[in-house]
Design a protein around this motif. Structure first.
Motif, PDB file in Angstrom:
ATOM      1  N   ALA A 128       3.885  44.253 -21.809  1.00  0.00           N
ATOM      2  CA  ALA A 128       5.264  44.613 -21.469  1.00  0.00           C
ATOM      3  C   ALA A 128       6.072  44.781 -22.747  1.00  0.00           C
ATOM      4  N   HIS A 129       7.119  45.564 -22.636  1.00  0.00           N
ATOM      5  CA  HIS A 129       8.028  45.766 -23.771  1.00  0.00           C
ATOM      6  C   HIS A 129       9.452  45.494 -23.294  1.00  0.00           C
ATOM      7  N   ILE A 130      10.127  44.589 -24.007  1.00  0.00           N
ATOM      8  CA  ILE A 130      11.475  44.170 -23.644  1.00  0.00           C
ATOM      9  C   ILE A 130      12.422  44.539 -24.780  1.00  0.00           C
ATOM     10  N   ASP A 131      13.498  45.198 -24.439  1.00  0.00           N
ATOM     11  CA  ASP A 131      14.513  45.573 -25.422  1.00  0.00           C
ATOM     12  C   ASP A 131      15.598  44.504 -25.427  1.00  0.00           C
ATOM     13  N   TYR A 132      15.577  43.636 -26.446  1.00  0.00           N
ATOM     14  CA  TYR A 132      16.597  42.597 -26.594  1.00  0.00           C
ATOM     15  C   TYR A 132      17.747  43.165 -27.416  1.00  0.00           C
ATOM     16  N   ARG A 133      18.952  43.092 -26.851  1.00  0.00           N
ATOM     17  CA  ARG A 133      20.135  43.581 -27.565  1.00  0.00           C
ATOM     18  C   ARG A 133      21.134  42.430 -27.649  1.00  0.00           C
ATOM     19  N   LEU A 134      21.448  42.013 -28.842  1.00  0.00           N
ATOM     20  CA  LEU A 134      22.352  40.883 -29.033  1.00  0.00           C
ATOM     21  C   LEU A 134      23.776  41.367 -29.238  1.00  0.00           C
ATOM     22  N   SER A 135      24.701  40.684 -28.623  1.00  0.00           N
ATOM     23  CA  SER A 135      26.119  40.986 -28.824  1.00  0.00           C
ATOM     24  C   SER A 135      26.532  40.496 -30.210  1.00  0.00           C
ATOM     25  N   PRO A 136      27.633  41.013 -30.744  1.00  0.00           N
ATOM     26  CA  PRO A 136      28.108  40.510 -32.040  1.00  0.00           C
ATOM     27  C   PRO A 136      28.356  39.000 -32.014  1.00  0.00           C
ATOM     28  N   MET A 137      28.805  38.475 -30.881  1.00  0.00           N
ATOM     29  CA  MET A 137      29.049  37.032 -30.780  1.00  0.00           C
ATOM     30  C   MET A 137      27.733  36.258 -30.851  1.00  0.00           C
ATOM     31  N   ALA A 138      26.689  36.756 -30.208  1.00  0.00           N
ATOM     32  CA  ALA A 138      25.383  36.088 -30.259  1.00  0.00           C
ATOM     33  C   ALA A 138      24.790  36.175 -31.665  1.00  0.00           C
ATOM     34  N   LYS A 139      24.956  37.318 -32.323  1.00  0.00           N
ATOM     35  CA  LYS A 139      24.464  37.462 -33.706  1.00  0.00           C
ATOM     36  C   LYS A 139      25.181  36.503 -34.648  1.00  0.00           C
ATOM     37  N   GLU A 140      26.494  36.377 -34.452  1.00  0.00           N
ATOM     38  CA  GLU A 140      27.264  35.465 -35.296  1.00  0.00           C
ATOM     39  C   GLU A 140      26.793  34.023 -35.109  1.00  0.00           C
ATOM     40  N   ALA A 141      26.578  33.619 -33.869  1.00  0.00           N
ATOM     41  CA  ALA A 141      26.088  32.266 -33.596  1.00  0.00           C
ATOM     42  C   ALA A 141      24.701  32.067 -34.207  1.00  0.00           C
ATOM     43  N   LEU A 142      23.842  33.074 -34.075  1.00  0.00           N
ATOM     44  CA  LEU A 142      22.501  32.994 -34.646  1.00  0.00           C
ATOM     45  C   LEU A 142      22.555  32.801 -36.154  1.00  0.00           C
ATOM     46  N   HIS A 143      23.425  33.562 -36.825  1.00  0.00           N
ATOM     47  CA  HIS A 143      23.531  33.453 -38.282  1.00  0.00           C
ATOM     48  C   HIS A 143      24.197  32.163 -38.741  1.00  0.00           C
ATOM     49  N   LYS A 144      24.840  31.471 -37.829  1.00  0.00           N
ATOM     50  CA  LYS A 144      25.429  30.162 -38.150  1.00  0.00           C
ATOM     51  C   LYS A 144      24.470  29.023 -37.801  1.00  0.00           C
ATOM     52  N   GLY A 145      23.226  29.368 -37.436  1.00  0.00           N
ATOM     53  CA  GLY A 145      22.209  28.346 -37.205  1.00  0.00           C
ATOM     54  C   GLY A 145      21.957  27.982 -35.754  1.00  0.00           C
ATOM     55  N   VAL A 146      22.602  28.677 -34.811  1.00  0.00           N
ATOM     56  CA  VAL A 146      22.392  28.381 -33.392  1.00  0.00           C
ATOM     57  C   VAL A 146      21.136  29.110 -32.918  1.00  0.00           C
ATOM     58  N   PRO A 147      20.125  28.377 -32.436  1.00  0.00           N
ATOM     59  CA  PRO A 147      18.938  29.061 -31.914  1.00  0.00           C
ATOM     60  C   PRO A 147      19.216  29.690 -30.554  1.00  0.00           C
ATOM     61  N   LEU A 148      18.601  30.828 -30.307  1.00  0.00           N
ATOM     62  CA  LEU A 148      18.728  31.533 -29.031  1.00  0.00           C
ATOM     63  C   LEU A 148      17.369  31.522 -28.346  1.00  0.00           C
ATOM     64  N   ALA A 149      17.365  31.362 -27.014  1.00  0.00           N
ATOM     65  CA  ALA A 149      16.096  31.250 -26.294  1.00  0.00           C
ATOM     66  C   ALA A 149      16.119  32.085 -25.013  1.00  0.00           C
ATOM     67  N   TRP A 150      14.953  32.606 -24.659  1.00  0.00           N
ATOM     68  CA  TRP A 150      14.758  33.371 -23.428  1.00  0.00           C
ATOM     69  C   TRP A 150      13.503  32.876 -22.726  1.00  0.00           C
ATOM     70  N   ASN A 151      13.506  32.963 -21.408  1.00  0.00           N
ATOM     71  CA  ASN A 151      12.319  32.711 -20.600  1.00  0.00           C
ATOM     72  C   ASN A 151      11.927  34.033 -19.948  1.00  0.00           C
TER      73      ASN A 151
END
Length: 188
Positions: A49-72
């Protein structure tokens, strides 16, 4: 007394009404399942399968501040029925994405507890886009000549976020990073 309760309910409804469209919409940042299929291997089938993950600017900002993001990622093999489909196989795969500032790299944790490091966010998301399921679907579950459906969904795990960020993630459409169920016909 009953009329004051009605007025209070009406007032609360009017206050919450502007939030309703934001709660129900997936927005432009929802993940998309682009395709899914089964591939035969030695002792069964594996999901491709191929999944297109698109992060919002808010999610990218949180990620770059050290917040891990997770998907099931949920996988289901269904047999179509007259009234409803019956699920003959299901599996959930957990992925997480984290930015390590000291290394200036992105780490992707796969379902097999294997971690891969990437220099760019797009490389990390491209790696996550392909489903990495190491346990095959037993071949005896699929009978030749019968129709099946392969259903795939990815669900953003808000409970993986730090507690202060969770309420915002449940209300703000920029955190709606999940996909809907997508199905593909499988004929074996």
């Amino acid at each position: 007394m009953p009329s004051s309760i009605k007025l209070l309910r009406r007032g609360l409804l009017m206050l919450c009404l502007p939030l309703c469209p934001a709660i129900g919409q997936a927005g432009d940042y929802a993940a998309r399942i682009e395709y899914a299929d089964l591939a035969y291997i030695d002792n069964g089938y594996t999901v491709e399968a191929h999944i297109d993950y698109r992060l919002s600017p808010m999610a990218k900002e949180a990620l770059h501040k050290g917040v891990p993001l997770a998907w099931n990622v949920s996988l289901e093999l269904r047999q179509p029925g007259w009234l409803w489909d019956s699920v003959i196989y299901q599996r959930k795969l957990a992925y997480s994405l984290q930015f390590h500032a000291l290394l200036n790299q992105y780490a992707v944790q796969t379902p097999s507890a294997h971690s891969e490091m990437f220099l760019t966010l797009s490389a990390a998301l491209n790696f996550m886009a392909s489903v990495h399921d190491s346990s095959p679907i037993p071949a005896d579950l699929l009978q030749p000549g019968k129709p099946y459906l392969l259903a795939v969904q990815t669900q953003f795990n808000r409970e993986f976020l730090p507690i202060p960020l969770r309420p915002l993630a449940y209300l703000d459409h920029r955190w709606f990073l999940s996909s809907t169920w997508q199905t593909w016909p499988i004929q074996k």
